[in-house]
Design a protein around this motif. Structure first.
Motif, PDB file in Angstrom:
ATOM      1  N   ILE A 223       0.948  -1.309  -0.019  1.00 39.19           N
ATOM      2  CA  ILE A 223      -0.049   0.035   0.110  1.00 39.19           C
ATOM      3  C   ILE A 223       0.845   1.465  -0.003  1.00 39.19           C
ATOM      4  N   ASN A 224       0.435   2.243  -0.817  1.00 45.31           N
ATOM      5  CA  ASN A 224       1.423   3.449  -0.751  1.00 45.31           C
ATOM      6  C   ASN A 224       0.942   4.216   0.413  1.00 45.31           C
ATOM      7  N   LEU A 225       1.565   4.471   1.110  1.00 44.83           N
ATOM      8  CA  LEU A 225       1.032   5.296   2.611  1.00 44.83           C
ATOM      9  C   LEU A 225       1.525   6.660   2.582  1.00 44.83           C
ATOM     10  N   ILE A 226       0.662   7.437   2.684  1.00 38.31           N
ATOM     11  CA  ILE A 226       1.068   8.950   3.122  1.00 38.31           C
ATOM     12  C   ILE A 226       0.526   9.298   4.744  1.00 38.31           C
ATOM     13  N   LYS A 227       1.178  10.267   5.018  1.00 40.48           N
ATOM     14  CA  LYS A 227       0.942  10.469   6.526  1.00 40.48           C
ATOM     15  C   LYS A 227      -0.032  11.715   6.631  1.00 40.48           C
ATOM     16  N   GLU A 228      -0.993  11.644   7.375  1.00 39.38           N
ATOM     17  CA  GLU A 228      -1.773  12.690   7.775  1.00 39.38           C
ATOM     18  C   GLU A 228      -1.161  13.707   8.817  1.00 39.38           C
ATOM     19  N   ASP A 229      -1.309  15.111   8.552  1.00 40.27           N
ATOM     20  CA  ASP A 229      -0.782  16.159   9.420  1.00 40.27           C
ATOM     21  C   ASP A 229      -1.794  16.337  10.449  1.00 40.27           C
ATOM     22  N   THR A 230      -1.988  15.239  11.472  1.00 43.46           N
ATOM     23  CA  THR A 230      -3.259  15.397  12.583  1.00 43.46           C
ATOM     24  C   THR A 230      -3.319  16.857  13.217  1.00 43.46           C
ATOM     25  N   THR A 231      -2.084  17.422  13.347  1.00 48.39           N
ATOM     26  CA  THR A 231      -2.269  18.493  14.176  1.00 48.39           C
ATOM     27  C   THR A 231      -2.955  19.691  13.434  1.00 48.39           C
ATOM     28  N   TYR A 232      -2.558  19.817  12.046  1.00 46.71           N
ATOM     29  CA  TYR A 232      -3.098  20.759  11.147  1.00 46.71           C
ATOM     30  C   TYR A 232      -4.408  20.598  10.911  1.00 46.71           C
ATOM     31  N   VAL A 233      -4.767  19.183  10.807  1.00 52.19           N
ATOM     32  CA  VAL A 233      -6.483  18.691  10.328  1.00 52.19           C
ATOM     33  C   VAL A 233      -7.050  18.995  11.651  1.00 52.19           C
ATOM     34  N   ASP A 234      -6.825  18.727  12.912  1.00 49.84           N
ATOM     35  CA  ASP A 234      -7.463  19.081  14.225  1.00 49.84           C
ATOM     36  C   ASP A 234      -7.841  20.532  14.116  1.00 49.84           C
ATOM     37  N   LYS A 235      -7.014  21.225  14.112  1.00 46.73           N
ATOM     38  CA  LYS A 235      -6.978  22.771  14.228  1.00 46.73           C
ATOM     39  C   LYS A 235      -7.937  23.450  13.179  1.00 46.73           C
ATOM     40  N   ASN A 236      -7.760  22.886  11.814  1.00 45.70           N
ATOM     41  CA  ASN A 236      -8.405  23.439  10.485  1.00 45.70           C
ATOM     42  C   ASN A 236      -9.681  22.650  10.170  1.00 45.70           C
ATOM     43  N   LYS A 237     -10.243  21.772  11.026  1.00 44.09           N
ATOM     44  CA  LYS A 237     -11.252  20.839  10.637  1.00 44.09           C
ATOM     45  C   LYS A 237     -12.456  21.813  10.159  1.00 44.09           C
ATOM     46  N   THR A 238     -12.822  22.728  10.945  1.00 43.47           N
ATOM     47  CA  THR A 238     -14.299  23.809  10.694  1.00 43.47           C
ATOM     48  C   THR A 238     -13.901  24.247   9.211  1.00 43.47           C
ATOM     49  N   ASN A 239     -12.732  24.946   8.833  1.00 41.96           N
ATOM     50  CA  ASN A 239     -12.276  25.468   7.815  1.00 41.96           C
ATOM     51  C   ASN A 239     -12.417  24.576   6.559  1.00 41.96           C
ATOM     52  N   ILE A 240     -11.911  23.399   6.731  1.00 46.25           N
ATOM     53  CA  ILE A 240     -11.823  22.409   5.724  1.00 46.25           C
ATOM     54  C   ILE A 240     -13.351  21.839   5.501  1.00 46.25           C
ATOM     55  N   VAL A 241     -14.282  21.618   6.387  1.00 44.13           N
ATOM     56  CA  VAL A 241     -15.517  21.450   6.260  1.00 44.13           C
ATOM     57  C   VAL A 241     -16.229  22.405   5.547  1.00 44.13           C
ATOM     58  N   LYS A 242     -16.056  23.741   5.933  1.00 44.42           N
ATOM     59  CA  LYS A 242     -16.886  24.997   5.351  1.00 44.42           C
ATOM     60  C   LYS A 242     -16.293  24.903   3.931  1.00 44.42           C
ATOM     61  N   LYS A 243     -15.007  24.665   3.418  1.00 47.76           N
ATOM     62  CA  LYS A 243     -14.621  24.915   1.879  1.00 47.76           C
ATOM     63  C   LYS A 243     -15.561  23.740   1.257  1.00 47.76           C
ATOM     64  N   TYR A 244     -15.423  22.598   1.650  1.00 45.82           N
ATOM     65  CA  TYR A 244     -16.238  21.494   1.188  1.00 45.82           C
ATOM     66  C   TYR A 244     -17.735  21.829   0.880  1.00 45.82           C
ATOM     67  N   THR A 245     -18.221  22.307   1.929  1.00 42.28           N
ATOM     68  CA  THR A 245     -19.831  22.617   1.891  1.00 42.28           C
ATOM     69  C   THR A 245     -19.953  23.777   0.884  1.00 42.28           C
ATOM     70  N   ASP A 246     -19.290  24.621   0.783  1.00 44.45           N
ATOM     71  CA  ASP A 246     -19.266  25.501  -0.275  1.00 44.45           C
ATOM     72  C   ASP A 246     -19.297  24.921  -1.497  1.00 44.45           C
ATOM     73  N   ILE A 247     -18.282  24.363  -2.101  1.00 42.23           N
ATOM     74  CA  ILE A 247     -17.858  23.517  -3.191  1.00 42.23           C
ATOM     75  C   ILE A 247     -19.314  22.738  -3.623  1.00 42.23           C
ATOM     76  N   PHE A 248     -19.805  21.660  -2.587  1.00 41.45           N
ATOM     77  CA  PHE A 248     -20.803  20.931  -2.751  1.00 41.45           C
ATOM     78  C   PHE A 248     -22.102  21.722  -3.039  1.00 41.45           C
ATOM     79  N   THR A 249     -22.260  22.861  -2.273  1.00 48.36           N
ATOM     80  CA  THR A 249     -23.471  23.610  -2.682  1.00 48.36           C
ATOM     81  C   THR A 249     -23.469  24.140  -3.904  1.00 48.36           C
ATOM     82  N   SER A 250     -22.245  24.610  -4.455  1.00 46.05           N
ATOM     83  CA  SER A 250     -22.118  25.267  -5.785  1.00 46.05           C
ATOM     84  C   SER A 250     -22.197  24.578  -7.031  1.00 46.05           C
ATOM     85  N   ILE A 251     -22.005  23.102  -6.665  1.00 46.48           N
ATOM     86  CA  ILE A 251     -22.352  22.140  -7.855  1.00 46.48           C
ATOM     87  C   ILE A 251     -23.744  21.595  -7.758  1.00 46.48           C
ATOM     88  N   LYS A 252     -24.585  21.707  -6.880  1.00 49.51           N
ATOM     89  CA  LYS A 252     -25.811  20.932  -6.635  1.00 49.51           C
ATOM     90  C   LYS A 252     -26.802  21.476  -7.705  1.00 49.51           C
TER      91      LYS A 252
END
Length: 344
Positions: A315-344
């Protein structure tokens, strides 16, 4: 990720307990040096509970009282009980959730920790990782025909439009893990235009078909309703183990594996037994069971894997930056939601 509630002999699952052990109704238990009791809070699946807990009880003679519920609910319970804890061990939940609640757990590094794979050892002093789960693509082998799916890029094939199942990254932890996995695999980090451009194209190809939850996503592929699902390894491997018409694709662009963790509750009344439990879940016996009886990815070196599991070196393994993701989860979800809403 949805977790089943386990009920079996010698393990008591009590919703009454969850309702009645709040800060206003604390229960005091007096432990002795010869205590044979252990209270475990766990969001784990029925398969894990029904395999690992009886093995631990048989080997140690310690009787487990289990309280089973979702990770978030159990962490809230632990916070409300921290002046007089009922639980001895939290068994399950992502490492990031333990990192976010350091005040309710106590220091302990198992002597078995040295046998874990590098990158999964207890570096915090209190969090013990015992299995990991990876983001995968589950494919129905009867429906796939001559369509090639080897990784994320292949999911943009117009022939797959409306035939890819996924849960909502804004509400499903496994779908969110897929989102960060694909951003890292396709863009190199979590903010690149290349990664987010891929996300927009993918969800346009998903065509608004969002499953009600992670379980519904992988089940829809096993049941032949969809060709592919963005899901996780554990349930996917269980379908392979039962010889369903599916195969697991580990994205060639890279797969992230995230640890499930355990820790001793601060103020545990059966702390010696809690230490034995932590030792046991990363023992050779338990780790072999995770990999060869269950469909979980063990973290101890040189453990057994069932034929339905793929070796990590393939398996080609890549490593999550868990510190970054934990701190920025809200922003990541918001960006996804904006994209999903725009293409619906």
């Amino acid at each position: 990720m949805k977790k089943s509630i386990a009920l079996f002999t010698a393990i008591v699952v009590s919703t009454v307990l969850l309702a009645g052990c709040g800060s206003g109704n604390k229960t005091t238990t007096t432990a002795t040096a010869n205590s044979k009791k252990l209270v475990v809070y766990s969001p784990n699946s029925e398969a894990i509970i029904n395999t690992i807990i009886p093995m631990f009880e048989k080997e140690t003679g310690i009787k487990v009282e289990l309280v089973s519920a979702g990770t978030g609910e159990l962490l809230k319970r632990l916070q409300s009980e921290k002046e007089n804890p009922y639980a001895d061990v939290m068994f399950g939940g992502s490492r990031s959730q333990f990192v976010q609640n350091p005040d309710i757990f106590q220091k302990y590094v198992s002597p078995n920790d040295k046998y874990l794979i590098d990158g999964h050892k207890n570096t915090s002093g209190y969090i013990t990782s015992y299995i990991a789960d990876g983001s995968v693509i589950l494919v129905n082998t009867k429906l796939i025909g001559d369509i090639k799916i080897e990784g994320y890029a292949d999911l943009l094939n117009p022939a797959l439009k409306g035939k890819i199942a996924t849960a909502d990254p804004s509400s499903s932890s496994s779908a969110f893990a897929q989102l960060t996995n694909m951003l890292l695999a396709m863009g190199g980090n979590y903010t690149s235009d290349k990664g987010w451009s891929y996300v927009k194209k993918l969800f346009a190809n998903i065509d608004g078909k969002i499953a009600s939850g992670s379980g519904a996503a992988h089940k829809s592929v096993a049941d032949g309703e969809y060709i592919a699902a963005l899901t996780y390894e554990d349930p996917s491997a269980s379908y392979v183990k039962s010889k369903a018409a599916v195969k697991i694709v580990y994205p060639k662009e890279g797969t992230v594996f995230l640890d499930a963790s355990s820790a001793i509750v601060k103020g545990s009344k059966n702390v010696d037994n809690a230490k034995k439990f932590i030792d046991y879940i990363i023992s050779k016996n338990a780790q072999d069971a995770f990999g060869s009886q269950l469909t979980n990815r063990p973290l101890r070196k040189n453990t057994k894997l069932g034929t339905y599991m793929t070796s990590m070196d393939k398996i080609n393994l890549i490593k999550e930056d868990t510190t970054y993701v934990d701190k920025n989860k809200t922003n990541i979800v918001k960006k996804y939601t904006d994209i999903f809403t725009s293409i619906k």
